[in-house]
Design an enzyme around this catalytic site. Structure first.
Site, PDB file in Angstrom:
ATOM      1  N   HIS A  19     -13.926  93.974  27.796  1.00 55.43           N
ATOM      2  CA  HIS A  19     -13.214  93.327  26.678  1.00 55.43           C
ATOM      3  C   HIS A  19     -13.136  94.314  25.530  1.00 55.43           C
ATOM      4  O   HIS A  19     -14.059  94.426  24.721  1.00 55.43           O
ATOM      5  CB  HIS A  19     -13.952  92.043  26.288  1.00 55.43           C
ATOM      6  CG  HIS A  19     -13.274  91.247  25.208  1.00 55.43           C
ATOM      7  ND1 HIS A  19     -13.489  89.901  25.027  1.00 55.43           N
ATOM      8  CD2 HIS A  19     -12.376  91.602  24.241  1.00 55.43           C
ATOM      9  CE1 HIS A  19     -12.764  89.461  24.008  1.00 55.43           C
ATOM     10  NE2 HIS A  19     -12.091  90.482  23.500  1.00 55.43           N
ATOM     11  N   HIS A 199      -7.942  85.267  25.973  1.00 56.83           N
ATOM     12  CA  HIS A 199      -8.921  84.918  24.951  1.00 56.83           C
ATOM     13  C   HIS A 199      -8.877  83.402  24.798  1.00 56.83           C
ATOM     14  O   HIS A 199      -7.789  82.825  24.625  1.00 56.83           O
ATOM     15  CB  HIS A 199      -8.548  85.543  23.612  1.00 56.83           C
ATOM     16  CG  HIS A 199      -8.839  87.005  23.486  1.00 56.83           C
ATOM     17  ND1 HIS A 199      -8.354  87.943  24.355  1.00 56.83           N
ATOM     18  CD2 HIS A 199      -9.578  87.681  22.568  1.00 56.83           C
ATOM     19  CE1 HIS A 199      -8.781  89.136  23.979  1.00 56.83           C
ATOM     20  NE2 HIS A 199      -9.518  89.014  22.900  1.00 56.83           N
ATOM     21  N   GLU A 202     -12.833  81.309  21.261  1.00 58.57           N
ATOM     22  CA  GLU A 202     -13.477  82.184  20.258  1.00 58.57           C
ATOM     23  C   GLU A 202     -13.547  81.362  18.958  1.00 58.57           C
ATOM     24  O   GLU A 202     -14.620  81.009  18.510  1.00 58.57           O
ATOM     25  CB  GLU A 202     -12.651  83.465  20.071  1.00 58.57           C
ATOM     26  CG  GLU A 202     -13.212  84.430  19.038  1.00 58.57           C
ATOM     27  CD  GLU A 202     -12.296  85.647  18.786  1.00 58.57           C
ATOM     28  OE1 GLU A 202     -11.106  85.608  19.119  1.00 58.57           O
ATOM     29  OE2 GLU A 202     -12.810  86.642  18.215  1.00 58.57           O
ATOM     30  N   ASP A 280     -15.170  94.594  21.989  1.00 62.36           N
ATOM     31  CA  ASP A 280     -13.976  93.984  21.390  1.00 62.36           C
ATOM     32  C   ASP A 280     -13.172  94.987  20.563  1.00 62.36           C
ATOM     33  O   ASP A 280     -12.177  95.525  21.044  1.00 62.36           O
ATOM     34  CB  ASP A 280     -14.374  92.747  20.556  1.00 62.36           C
ATOM     35  CG  ASP A 280     -13.268  91.712  20.451  1.00 62.36           C
ATOM     36  OD1 ASP A 280     -12.204  91.906  21.045  1.00 62.36           O
ATOM     37  OD2 ASP A 280     -13.485  90.691  19.771  1.00 62.36           O
TER      38      ASP A 280
HETATM   39  N1  HPA Z   1      -9.502  87.883  19.204  1.00 65.54           N
HETATM   40  C1  HPA Z   1      -8.195  87.728  19.257  1.00 65.54           C
HETATM   41  N2  HPA Z   1      -7.342  88.730  19.151  1.00 65.54           N
HETATM   42  C2  HPA Z   1      -7.812  89.961  19.003  1.00 65.54           C
HETATM   43  C3  HPA Z   1      -9.165  90.187  18.947  1.00 65.54           C
HETATM   44  C4  HPA Z   1     -10.060  89.087  19.067  1.00 65.54           C
HETATM   45  O1  HPA Z   1     -11.299  89.195  19.027  1.00 65.54           O
HETATM   46  N3  HPA Z   1      -9.310  91.519  18.800  1.00 65.54           N
HETATM   47  C5  HPA Z   1      -8.082  92.070  18.774  1.00 65.54           C
HETATM   48  N4  HPA Z   1      -7.161  91.130  18.903  1.00 65.54           N
HETATM   49 ZN    ZN Z   2     -10.755  90.462  21.948  1.00 67.61          ZN
END
Ligand code: HPA
Ligand code: ZN
Length: 339
Positions: A19, A199, A202, A280
């Site tokens: 990731h 994703h 989150e 990330d």
């Molecule tokens: N989340 C969503 N979009 C993103 C992220 C993330 O952590 N990092 C880069 N684009």
């Molecule tokens: Zn990400």
């Protein structure tokens, strides 16, 4: 068993990163160098001033700065240098395999051609494989704050590069942009032979994780923290062993957790979830792979066995072949026995 420190144990263990947004590896020093050679101005007076701006209260505050930073990338060489800098860094951290995201729409929206972006990134990945021994996969993400028509156009641009791109993903502003918005483009991507990830969970709710699995047919969830709100979902993720690519320092910096001690990693491991540790956007969140492993290990008092489990998970959850996975997992087991 030798008694090396946790720090050394983490530094030496083979790891895979699953990731990672390549645009999120753009270190301020390189940003200034590339802006200068492209005759572009950055709206901060110095590297230090830029670094001071890296304080975020949520995902959107980060994304605004992340897209602004990426806007100085113009030429194929810029994308090459960005990718090569990342690979050189993680090579020193014993990262043996990477599956990295790129965001073509961030660049095509600025009239940078898809070909320029992918050629630069891919050439660096090939060099990384040859010169640093880092194997790789490339994943193209759609920006979920844009509409599905834009994602469909992006998928069309990717078709000539099918051999270079293993999968498609979904990133950017999560809340209000559910996976269901992208069902058509993901189905088309699957028909074209791409693997899918997204994703989810989150900042968004656990329902988005269900949608990613049921509608987008993802085989891995990026983040997924919020799965713990739904016991049935946890049971499903554990049964099917759908991997979650967790990013501890990202979670801390974007206030998904207020303290690493509150991070749900151990809870997830106890529930038999296939969790992995990743960085990330390391240039923005204060650490690459080893810093993420160490931060979470110290906060949650992880044992060497748990750390080795996370490293094994990273290969298990990767898209390497079964025999490649097997070889590295055996190496990690030997490493644990000897250290
Ligand atoms: N989340 C969503 N979009 C993103 C992220 C993330 O952590 N990092 C880069 N684009
Ligand atoms: Zn990400």
């Amino acid at each position: 068993m030798k008694d090396i420190s946790i720090e050394k144990f983490i530094a030496g263990i083979p790891k895979a990163e699953l990731h990672l947004h390549i645009e999120g590896t753009f270190e301020p020093e390189l940003m200034f160098t590339i802006a200068h050679r492209n005759n572009l101005k950055i709206s901060y007076s110095s590297v230090d001033a830029l670094k001071k701006a890296y304080r975020f209260n949520n995902l959107q505050e980060f994304l605004d700065i992340y897209y602004a930073g990426a806007s100085v990338l113009i030429h194929e060489l810029d994308f090459y240098d960005l990718t090569w800098a990342y690979l050189s860094k993680v090579h020193l951290q014993n990262v043996k395999h990477v599956e990295i995201f790129f965001d073509p729409q961030t660049h095509t929206q600025r009239d940078i051609s898809f070909d320029v972006v992918i050629n630069g990134i891919y050439r660096a990945l090939l060099d990384g494989q040859e010169k640093l021994g880092i194997s790789f996969r490339l994943i193209m993400c759609f920006l979920r704050h844009l509409d599905e028509a834009s994602a469909l156009k992006t998928l069309d641009k990717a078709l000539p590069y099918k051999k270079w791109i293993s999968g498609v993903g979904l990133d950017s502003s999560e809340v209000g942009n559910p996976p269901s918005k992208f069902q058509k483009v993901f189905n088309k991507a699957i028909e074209e032979g791409f693997l899918t990830v997204a994703h989810a969970g989150e900042e968004g709710p656990s329902e988005y994780i269900w949608e990613a699995i049921d509608l987008l047919k993802v085989i891995r969830i990026d983040h997924g923290n919020r799965c713990l709100d739904d016991d049935i979902l946890v049971k499903k993720l554990a049964e099917v062993q759908i991997p979650l690519t967790l990013c501890p320092l990202s979670n801390l910096e974007l206030k998904v957790v207020q303290d690493l001690k509150e991070h749900p990693l151990v809870k997830m491991m106890e529930k038999n979830l296939l969790v992995t540790i990743n960085s990330d956007d390391p240039a923005y969140f204060g650490g690459y792979m080893n810093e993420n492993y160490l931060g979470i290990a110290q906060a949650l008092n992880l044992s060497k066995k748990q750390i080795a489990q996370l490293a094994k998970n990273s290969f298990k959850a990767s898209w390497l072949s079964a025999s490649e996975k097997h070889t590295t997992i055996r190496q990690i087991e030997t490493y644990l026995q000897n250290n």
